[in-house]
Design a protein around this motif. Sequence first.
Motif, PDB file in Angstrom:
ATOM      1  N   ALA A   3       6.560  11.522  17.055  1.00 48.55           N
ATOM      2  CA  ALA A   3       6.857  10.682  15.936  1.00 48.55           C
ATOM      3  C   ALA A   3       6.076   9.563  15.801  1.00 48.55           C
ATOM      4  O   ALA A   3       5.669   8.688  15.167  1.00 48.55           O
ATOM      5  CB  ALA A   3       8.384  10.585  15.725  1.00 48.55           C
ATOM      6  N   ALA A   4       6.305   8.735  17.275  1.00 44.57           N
ATOM      7  CA  ALA A   4       5.634   7.458  17.573  1.00 44.57           C
ATOM      8  C   ALA A   4       4.001   7.608  17.443  1.00 44.57           C
ATOM      9  O   ALA A   4       3.586   6.726  16.544  1.00 44.57           O
ATOM     10  CB  ALA A   4       5.852   7.073  18.900  1.00 44.57           C
ATOM     11  N   ASP A   5       3.496   8.684  17.559  1.00 47.03           N
ATOM     12  CA  ASP A   5       2.098   8.829  17.383  1.00 47.03           C
ATOM     13  C   ASP A   5       1.838   8.891  15.877  1.00 47.03           C
ATOM     14  O   ASP A   5       0.690   8.242  15.359  1.00 47.03           O
ATOM     15  CB  ASP A   5       1.481  10.109  17.834  1.00 47.03           C
ATOM     16  N   ILE A   6       2.417   9.655  15.250  1.00 48.08           N
ATOM     17  CA  ILE A   6       2.300   9.710  13.731  1.00 48.08           C
ATOM     18  C   ILE A   6       2.454   8.418  12.987  1.00 48.08           C
ATOM     19  O   ILE A   6       1.828   8.050  12.196  1.00 48.08           O
ATOM     20  CB  ILE A   6       3.198  10.763  13.265  1.00 48.08           C
ATOM     21  N   SER A   7       3.428   7.401  13.472  1.00 49.81           N
ATOM     22  CA  SER A   7       3.523   6.124  12.677  1.00 49.81           C
ATOM     23  C   SER A   7       2.414   5.322  12.999  1.00 49.81           C
ATOM     24  O   SER A   7       2.041   4.737  12.213  1.00 49.81           O
ATOM     25  CB  SER A   7       4.999   5.810  12.849  1.00 49.81           C
ATOM     26  N   ARG A   8       2.020   5.521  14.303  1.00 48.41           N
ATOM     27  CA  ARG A   8       0.989   4.770  14.667  1.00 48.41           C
ATOM     28  C   ARG A   8      -0.414   5.227  13.785  1.00 48.41           C
ATOM     29  O   ARG A   8      -1.028   4.424  13.285  1.00 48.41           O
ATOM     30  CB  ARG A   8       0.341   4.630  15.968  1.00 48.41           C
ATOM     31  N   ASP A   9      -0.482   6.526  13.708  1.00 46.32           N
ATOM     32  CA  ASP A   9      -1.766   6.599  12.600  1.00 46.32           C
ATOM     33  C   ASP A   9      -1.762   6.865  11.442  1.00 46.32           C
ATOM     34  O   ASP A   9      -2.699   6.662  10.662  1.00 46.32           O
ATOM     35  CB  ASP A   9      -2.147   8.616  13.113  1.00 46.32           C
ATOM     36  N   LEU A  10      -0.328   6.615  10.789  1.00 46.02           N
ATOM     37  CA  LEU A  10      -0.183   6.576   9.347  1.00 46.02           C
ATOM     38  C   LEU A  10      -0.444   5.059   8.759  1.00 46.02           C
ATOM     39  O   LEU A  10      -1.190   5.286   7.861  1.00 46.02           O
ATOM     40  CB  LEU A  10       1.453   6.796   8.880  1.00 46.02           C
ATOM     41  N   GLU A  11      -0.204   4.065   9.648  1.00 43.91           N
ATOM     42  CA  GLU A  11      -0.403   2.618   9.173  1.00 43.91           C
ATOM     43  C   GLU A  11      -2.064   2.503   8.631  1.00 43.91           C
ATOM     44  O   GLU A  11      -2.131   1.955   7.411  1.00 43.91           O
ATOM     45  CB  GLU A  11      -0.202   1.743  10.105  1.00 43.91           C
ATOM     46  N   PRO A  12      -2.888   2.871   9.299  1.00 47.59           N
ATOM     47  CA  PRO A  12      -4.262   2.663   8.716  1.00 47.59           C
ATOM     48  C   PRO A  12      -4.631   3.551   7.466  1.00 47.59           C
ATOM     49  O   PRO A  12      -5.519   3.151   6.660  1.00 47.59           O
ATOM     50  CB  PRO A  12      -5.244   3.229   9.851  1.00 47.59           C
ATOM     51  N   GLN A  13      -3.736   4.559   7.108  1.00 48.53           N
ATOM     52  CA  GLN A  13      -3.930   5.351   5.934  1.00 48.53           C
ATOM     53  C   GLN A  13      -3.516   4.662   4.742  1.00 48.53           C
ATOM     54  O   GLN A  13      -3.742   5.033   3.542  1.00 48.53           O
ATOM     55  CB  GLN A  13      -3.357   6.774   6.235  1.00 48.53           C
ATOM     56  N   ARG A  14      -2.725   3.472   4.966  1.00 46.25           N
ATOM     57  CA  ARG A  14      -1.882   2.757   4.117  1.00 46.25           C
ATOM     58  C   ARG A  14      -2.777   2.155   2.872  1.00 46.25           C
ATOM     59  O   ARG A  14      -2.380   2.413   1.541  1.00 46.25           O
ATOM     60  CB  ARG A  14      -1.096   2.019   4.604  1.00 46.25           C
ATOM     61  N   SER A  15      -3.896   1.837   3.222  1.00 49.07           N
ATOM     62  CA  SER A  15      -4.589   0.988   2.289  1.00 49.07           C
ATOM     63  C   SER A  15      -5.291   2.090   1.480  1.00 49.07           C
ATOM     64  O   SER A  15      -5.650   1.822   0.171  1.00 49.07           O
ATOM     65  CB  SER A  15      -5.787  -0.095   2.925  1.00 49.07           C
ATOM     66  N   TYR A  16      -5.773   3.230   1.928  1.00 49.95           N
ATOM     67  CA  TYR A  16      -6.629   4.161   1.303  1.00 49.95           C
ATOM     68  C   TYR A  16      -5.342   4.728   0.363  1.00 49.95           C
ATOM     69  O   TYR A  16      -5.649   4.878  -1.022  1.00 49.95           O
ATOM     70  CB  TYR A  16      -6.881   5.420   2.186  1.00 49.95           C
ATOM     71  N   LEU A  17      -4.208   5.271   0.736  1.00 46.20           N
ATOM     72  CA  LEU A  17      -3.294   5.552  -0.199  1.00 46.20           C
ATOM     73  C   LEU A  17      -3.092   4.639  -1.464  1.00 46.20           C
ATOM     74  O   LEU A  17      -2.740   4.948  -2.581  1.00 46.20           O
ATOM     75  CB  LEU A  17      -1.888   5.865   0.617  1.00 46.20           C
ATOM     76  N   LEU A  18      -2.916   3.364  -1.053  1.00 44.14           N
ATOM     77  CA  LEU A  18      -2.574   2.404  -2.317  1.00 44.14           C
ATOM     78  C   LEU A  18      -3.770   2.344  -3.060  1.00 44.14           C
ATOM     79  O   LEU A  18      -3.300   2.222  -4.228  1.00 44.14           O
ATOM     80  CB  LEU A  18      -2.525   1.021  -1.368  1.00 44.14           C
ATOM     81  N   ARG A  19      -4.742   2.481  -2.506  1.00 45.85           N
ATOM     82  CA  ARG A  19      -5.934   2.328  -3.403  1.00 45.85           C
ATOM     83  C   ARG A  19      -6.060   3.598  -4.548  1.00 45.85           C
ATOM     84  O   ARG A  19      -6.209   3.341  -5.758  1.00 45.85           O
ATOM     85  CB  ARG A  19      -7.482   2.427  -2.704  1.00 45.85           C
ATOM     86  N   VAL A  20      -5.598   4.657  -3.787  1.00 45.87           N
ATOM     87  CA  VAL A  20      -5.624   5.888  -4.875  1.00 45.87           C
ATOM     88  C   VAL A  20      -4.373   5.707  -5.777  1.00 45.87           C
ATOM     89  O   VAL A  20      -4.697   6.124  -6.941  1.00 45.87           O
ATOM     90  CB  VAL A  20      -5.440   7.210  -3.904  1.00 45.87           C
ATOM     91  N   ALA A  21      -3.216   5.336  -5.443  1.00 51.27           N
ATOM     92  CA  ALA A  21      -2.194   5.137  -6.275  1.00 51.27           C
ATOM     93  C   ALA A  21      -2.229   4.186  -7.203  1.00 51.27           C
ATOM     94  O   ALA A  21      -2.145   4.404  -8.423  1.00 51.27           O
ATOM     95  CB  ALA A  21      -0.841   4.803  -5.437  1.00 51.27           C
TER      96      ALA A  21
END
Lengths: 192, 79
Positions: A3-21
């Motif tokens: 879980a710790a790995d995944i939350s660290r990996d998710l953060e950088p994807q946030r701006s991409y997801l926001l752009r698409v949304a």
Amino acid sequence: MAAADISRDLEPQRSYLLRVARLQLRDEALAEDVVQETLLAALSGTGFSGKSSLRTWLTGILKHKIVDAIRKKQREPTVASSFGDIDAEIDIEDFDALFNERGGWEPKPGEWGNSPEDALNQRQFLDVMDLCLEKLPPNTARVFMMREVMELETDEICKELTINANNLWVILYRARMALRLCLEQNWFARND
Amino acid sequence: MTETRDPAPPARRRMTWKRVLGHIISCKDASRLVSRREEGPLSAWQRLALRLHLSVCEACSRFERQIAFLRTAMQRYRQ
């Protein structure tokens, strides 16, 4: 993946997801909500197998959240109207400006060089793409993103937006024509 | 679009043939079919008309390549 790995990996994807949304919802607060829900679902879920890229997997979750958000919006007429009239974006006559009276190109599409694909590795090109997508009329951008990024089937899009197939084709045609022209003017014509 | 007329017979015959094929459908119609094809198969007639048009029309062939590029670019967007 822990879980710790995944939350660290998710953060950088946030701006991409926001752009698409944002491009699909044109509503800052709603886009934030949808991305938040996507990241939460990703954290609590066990669906990520590592077979697809993390981004592709997240895009799949985001797709459902956006469709839910659009459904909810359509039930609230006051909110839905902020999107603008989809019918106004369907008028095919708009394209007459790009052709002469005999249906010939006016002007003709320009030459994009031997390998336009090289542009895809350049950060600045992706920024130009974003700008061009943002310049599309709201419903046009939304439909194009649903089709090309979310990879929804055309009948799914028609159902969600209650439009017929013909109107959908017109909107997608408009999106491609406008994007093509925008990329040509703002990238390819300047990078010969 | 202005085209210079070449008086030499072979060149003129080529030009006419090209013009006939190019006018089965207009560039405007051809561009709509190129986009429409992204969403699903065209009818046999549409496929034929588009193919003939693209075989003689440099501008629309260019447009076709650019639409293919757009698709690649949007796929890259999510990777």
